[in-house]
Design an enzyme around this catalytic site. Structure first.
Site, PDB file in Angstrom:
ATOM      1  N   ALA A 159      -8.650  45.965  61.825  1.00  0.00           N
ATOM      2  CA  ALA A 159      -7.833  45.109  62.673  1.00  0.00           C
ATOM      3  C   ALA A 159      -6.428  45.664  62.669  1.00  0.00           C
ATOM      4  O   ALA A 159      -6.143  46.665  62.010  1.00  0.00           O
ATOM      5  CB  ALA A 159      -7.852  43.678  62.144  1.00  0.00           C
ATOM      6  N   LYS A 160      -5.591  44.987  63.416  1.00  0.00           N
ATOM      7  CA  LYS A 160      -4.218  45.464  63.543  1.00  0.00           C
ATOM      8  C   LYS A 160      -3.546  45.609  62.168  1.00  0.00           C
ATOM      9  O   LYS A 160      -2.664  46.416  61.983  1.00  0.00           O
ATOM     10  CB  LYS A 160      -3.401  44.506  64.417  1.00  0.00           C
ATOM     11  CG  LYS A 160      -3.995  44.290  65.801  1.00  0.00           C
ATOM     12  CD  LYS A 160      -3.643  45.383  66.771  1.00  0.00           C
ATOM     13  CE  LYS A 160      -4.789  45.791  67.671  1.00  0.00           C
ATOM     14  NZ  LYS A 160      -5.367  44.792  68.517  1.00  0.00           N
TER      15      LYS A 160
END
Ligand code: GLU
Length: 281
Positions: A252-253
């Site tokens: 994820a980010k």
């Protein structure tokens, strides 16, 4: 038989990480092995989350990784007129309705209704605005109340009849569009939605094999219904496993260290990064 056309369709909401690189390499390899074509598409309809610098980074990072794609690249934010036209066709079939609900109202309604049905990503929309009277609907529209547009899935599925689609990993599937409830086809802030734009564009671009992560498997049921309603061809699908981090979680980010940008800055070569994503060939 026409050559395979695959695509990688990222949303530019952050830097490409190893999980997205896996998806891109997967789509490119599928095209290459079939002697087909590989497309890149920028899915940037969400103007609150997408940023042009991330689009530039996608081009730079994928090129660095060694991928080549056809030009011009379709950028969805330049094609709202297309999605509006598709919405009008659904509207002419009386299959969409305005939804004025806020997230809070939807949550409250779900909490009040014991045993609300759940979709893949949580509770389904309870259908509040589908039950508005024509008078209430008209009054709220005339008042200019902010609204999304939702697909009346039960009605649409009844018109379309039984549908099937094929996944190269999981085989023939009976379409079950009700799994996601009355999905949004136009958001409050955007005259389109992921489901509408992706289905439209895969058709328009002649994509014959949609490869994407298995987290989108359920979405395909609704895409199959939209294809039937809009007279679009149905591609084959290959939902692939998600590449997970060493902690077993999805990239994820937050995984800054595993963006292609960071790996490159740390001195990794494209071949090393392809190998990290499981593409040593
Ligand atoms: N744009 C979507 C995403 O970034 C993927 C779309 C698709 O492959 O169908 O998650």
């Amino acid at each position: 038989m026409p050559a395979a056309v695959t695509r990688f369709a990222p949303s530019p909401t952050g830097l490409i990480h190893l999980g997205s690189a896996y998806s891109a390499l997967f789509a490119e390899r599928a095209a290459r092995q079939a002697g087909g074509r590989f497309l890149l598409r920028i899915e940037d309809i969400d103007e609150t989350r997408c940023r042009p610098e991330f689009t530039d980074a996608i081009f730079a990072d994928l090129a660095w990784l060694g991928l080549r794609w056809e030009e011009p690249v379709r950028r969805q934010a330049q094609h709202f007129a297309d999605y509006r036209a598709a919405l009008q066709r659904l509207g002419a079939m009386d299959l969409i309705y305005p939804c004025f609900c806020t997230r809070t109202e939807i949550a409250a309604e779900i909490a009040a209704a014991a045993g609300a049905p759940h979709g893949d990503g949580g509770p389904l929309y309870p259908g509040t605005c589908r039950r508005l009277t024509p008078y209430e609907r008209k009054a709220r529209l005339e008042r200019g109340d902010n609204h999304a547009l939702r697909l009346d899935v039960a009605k649409a599925a009844a018109i379309a009849g039984p549908l099937r689609w094929r996944d190269r990993e999981s085989g023939e599937q009976d379409a079950r569009p009700a799994l996601l409830g009355d999905v949004v086809v136009a958001r409050k802030d955007t005259p389109a939605s992921y489901h509408l734009a992706v289905t439209h564009d895969d058709h328009l671009q002649g994509v014959t094999l949609v490869t994407r992560g298995e987290d989108l498997f359920v979405a395909t049921h609704i895409h199959r219904l939209l294809q039937a309603l809009l007279g679009y061809a149905t591609p084959d699908y290959h939902h692939h496993r998600l590449l997970l981090g060493t902690d077993g979680r999805r990239f994820a980010k937050r995984d800054r260290a595993l963006t292609l940008h960071a790996l490159r800055a740390a001195g990794r070569t494209p071949a090393e990064v392809r190998a990290l994503a499981g593409f040593a060939d």
